[in-house]
Design an enzyme around this catalytic site. Structure first.
Site, PDB file in Angstrom:
ATOM      1  N   ARG B  51       0.822  -1.202   0.000  1.00 48.32           N
ATOM      2  CA  ARG B  51       0.000   0.000   0.000  1.00 48.32           C
ATOM      3  C   ARG B  51       0.864   1.265   0.000  1.00 48.32           C
ATOM      4  O   ARG B  51       0.672   2.163  -0.799  1.00 48.32           O
ATOM      5  CB  ARG B  51      -0.877  -0.025   1.252  1.00 48.32           C
ATOM      6  CG  ARG B  51      -2.136   0.757   1.124  1.00 48.32           C
ATOM      7  CD  ARG B  51      -3.107   0.365   2.196  1.00 48.32           C
ATOM      8  NE  ARG B  51      -3.676  -0.938   1.932  1.00 48.32           N
ATOM      9  CZ  ARG B  51      -3.301  -2.088   2.456  1.00 48.32           C
ATOM     10  NH1 ARG B  51      -2.388  -2.139   3.301  1.00 48.32           N
ATOM     11  NH2 ARG B  51      -3.853  -3.212   2.124  1.00 48.32           N
ATOM     12  N   THR B  52       1.817   1.327   0.903  1.00 50.47           N
ATOM     13  CA  THR B  52       2.667   2.512   1.008  1.00 50.47           C
ATOM     14  C   THR B  52       3.516   2.680  -0.251  1.00 50.47           C
ATOM     15  O   THR B  52       3.675   3.784  -0.769  1.00 50.47           O
ATOM     16  CB  THR B  52       3.575   2.395   2.248  1.00 50.47           C
ATOM     17  OG1 THR B  52       2.751   2.192   3.389  1.00 50.47           O
ATOM     18  CG2 THR B  52       4.409   3.637   2.458  1.00 50.47           C
ATOM     19  N   LYS B  80      22.266 -11.055   0.013  1.00 50.08           N
ATOM     20  CA  LYS B  80      23.644 -11.551  -0.098  1.00 50.08           C
ATOM     21  C   LYS B  80      24.509 -10.993   1.029  1.00 50.08           C
ATOM     22  O   LYS B  80      25.725 -11.144   1.012  1.00 50.08           O
ATOM     23  CB  LYS B  80      24.229 -11.173  -1.457  1.00 50.08           C
ATOM     24  CG  LYS B  80      23.498 -11.833  -2.619  1.00 50.08           C
ATOM     25  CD  LYS B  80      24.050 -11.369  -3.958  1.00 50.08           C
ATOM     26  CE  LYS B  80      23.102 -11.751  -5.097  1.00 50.08           C
ATOM     27  NZ  LYS B  80      22.841 -10.619  -5.983  1.00 50.08           N
ATOM     28  N   ARG B 101      11.625   1.856   3.299  1.00 53.10           N
ATOM     29  CA  ARG B 101      10.921   1.138   4.350  1.00 53.10           C
ATOM     30  C   ARG B 101      11.865   0.044   4.824  1.00 53.10           C
ATOM     31  O   ARG B 101      12.459  -0.650   4.000  1.00 53.10           O
ATOM     32  CB  ARG B 101       9.666   0.499   3.738  1.00 53.10           C
ATOM     33  CG  ARG B 101       8.967  -0.455   4.661  1.00 53.10           C
ATOM     34  CD  ARG B 101       7.886   0.259   5.377  1.00 53.10           C
ATOM     35  NE  ARG B 101       6.870  -0.607   5.899  1.00 53.10           N
ATOM     36  CZ  ARG B 101       5.660  -0.155   6.210  1.00 53.10           C
ATOM     37  NH1 ARG B 101       5.339   1.099   5.972  1.00 53.10           N
ATOM     38  NH2 ARG B 101       4.783  -0.947   6.742  1.00 53.10           N
ATOM     39  N   HIS B 129       6.577   6.715  10.900  1.00 54.70           N
ATOM     40  CA  HIS B 129       6.030   6.595   9.553  1.00 54.70           C
ATOM     41  C   HIS B 129       5.419   7.965   9.252  1.00 54.70           C
ATOM     42  O   HIS B 129       4.205   8.132   9.225  1.00 54.70           O
ATOM     43  CB  HIS B 129       4.977   5.475   9.535  1.00 54.70           C
ATOM     44  CG  HIS B 129       4.460   5.113   8.183  1.00 54.70           C
ATOM     45  ND1 HIS B 129       4.998   5.624   7.010  1.00 54.70           N
ATOM     46  CD2 HIS B 129       3.454   4.290   7.797  1.00 54.70           C
ATOM     47  CE1 HIS B 129       4.328   5.121   5.973  1.00 54.70           C
ATOM     48  NE2 HIS B 129       3.388   4.316   6.434  1.00 54.70           N
TER      49      HIS B 129
END
Ligand code: ZN
Lengths: 155, 303
Positions: B51-52, B80, B101, B129
């Protein structure tokens, strides 16, 4: 009185030039040595712990020959040993005596209490703002969580 | 705000918040403008949040920017064993702004110190956020005409919800009266309540949703997750007490609007969706305008 002084000197001998860190809580002596990077120190270094103290019950003392700490270095000690006093010695004489002060910031000394903080998971220096000097509360610059005195641990 | 990273809601002043909300209003009127045609926006999602990410990518694309990035770390060099520092240093060569994020708290702040380009935090673990908070502020201001002197209820999980924590703190700048509704196990943490007390703002605490509905302008609903309870029986006891049904809105003020950060599970029944008071899907749309405002002002194409 003279006898008293003599007895103290026998316990931990005097230094000619350097710094004496007195009134360290016994449990914090080795932490203080670590913060000040004294484990590899090449000059004379005298460490005593579990000494009788009227004020504290038991205390520790560290005597560092030929070393005069900068105040920000010394203030780091306050995070672990808020009771500590510093005595600056020149030619066997006490030049200055002062109490340590809790600093406004603490960089790369303590660990963040939050296990999910980036500083505990990547190679990142910790940075804290001291938001409460009496109760000792540190706010992490990264995760913004608060590390309190009971949770303080070394990096 | 040119070249300024947005990591925490507290990084921007109240005036800067208002400026972003006004700019977002301009983008709501004209959402398609090719003002970022020469820019590359990197969206680095070290954990998935569809969504974000879509909201940011929609915002960037509607302004003409090119979007590069990855949608979760399993498809990138991170698996990795590359450090966050190296990823950020490398990616900042390829783009003009980074949206990230990451599951670790503090990761975005660290990235902003390493990156050569500004960073927008799209969520760092349980910490911040800020674009969610700004879109919540935008939705409240738009539906109520102002942010000042409102009665705002927060309902559900007030203990773990970072969305709630940031919005409560942001609303403390606007003489808000808070109504905190949650099970006892999920009360607002005292550190957040401290911000309310420091400003001498009024607040009430209740375990009953029906106590507050007729008193408030904004009803901010959140989801209660079973994992938050140490005893599953405690969850069973409260799980139905914080569900909003259309029949409960009969005595609500006409200006009441219902917000929810989404995704919803069952805490708002679908019969509420047709009520004009339901605002959560428009709230999600507002996120695009707020993100357009942030991208454009941080990249310096609008003042
Ligand atoms: Zn931290």
């Amino acid at each position: 009185m003279e006898k008293e002084i003599l007895r103290k000197e026998l316990k931990v001998s005097a230094i000619e030039n350097g710094t004496v860190i007195d009134h360290i809580p016994s449990a914090s002596v080795f932490q203080v040595i670590k913060i000040l990077n004294l484990t590899e120190y090449q000059n004379q270094l005298l460490i005593a712990t579990n000494l009788d103290s009227q004020k504290m019950g038991k205390k520790g003392i560290i005597k560092v020959s030929n070393k005069f700490f900068k105040s920000d270095e010394i203030n780091k000690i306050a995070l672990f040993a808020p009771t500590a006093t510093l005595i600056i010695i020149k030619n066997f004489e006490v030049i200055e005596k002062k109490k340590v002060e809790v600093p406004d910031f603490a960089e790369n000394i303590v660990k963040c209490f939050n296990p999910n903080c980036i500083t505990n998971n990547e190679d990142v220096n910790t940075k804290f703002t001291v938001i409460d000097k009496t109760d000792l509360k540190l706010r992490c610059h990264y995760c913004e969580k608060i590390t309190a005195r009971k949770n303080i641990a070394f990096r | 705000m040119k070249n300024k990273s947005l990591i925490s809601i507290n990084d921007f002043t109240r005036e800067e918040h208002i400026r972003i909300l006004e700019l977002a209003g301009a983008f709501e009127k004209r959402p398609r403008q090719h003002i970022l045609a020469d820019y590359v926006v990197a969206t680095l999602f070290f954990e998935p949040s569809t969504r974000t990410r879509l909201s940011f990518e929609s915002a960037a694309t509607r302004l003409g920017a090119k979007v590069i990035g990855f949608t979760d770390s399993s498809s990138s060099s991170v698996t990795k064993g590359e450090s966050l520092r190296d990823t950020i240093l490398t990616v900042s060569n390829y783009c003009d702004i980074i949206v990230m994020r990451h599951p670790r708290e503090g990761s975005a702040r660290f990235a902003s110190e390493v990156a050569k380009v500004p960073v927008i935090n799209a969520g760092d673990g349980a910490n911040q956020h800020p674009t969610q908070t700004l879109l919540d502020l935008y939705s409240i201001r738009k539906t109520q005409g102002s942010l000042d002197n409102l009665n705002v209820a927060f309902v559900g999980d007030l203990k773990y919800g970072r969305t709630v924590h940031s919005l409560v703190q942001a609303l403390c700048n606007y003489k808000t009266t808070f109504h905190l509704v949650s099970p006892l196990e999920l009360k607002l943490p005292s550190s957040i309540k401290m911000s309310i007390k420091e400003r001498n703002l009024e607040y009430s605490q209740s375990t009953d949703l029906l106590d507050v509905i007729s008193k408030v302008d904004i009803l901010y609903m959140t989801r209660i997750q079973k994992e938050r309870f140490s005893d599953p029986l405690d969850y069973e006891k409260v799980k139905n007490a914080y569900i909003l049904r259309n029949s409960m809105l009969a005595d609500a003020r006409s200006n009441l609007r219902i917000l929810h950060p989404l995704p919803r599970v069952n805490e708002i029944t679908t019969d509420v969706d047709d009520n004009p008071m339901a605002y959560y899907f428009t709230q999600a749309l507002n996120g695009v305008f707020v993100r357009q405002a942030l991208l454009a002002s941080i990249l310096g194409v609008v003042e």
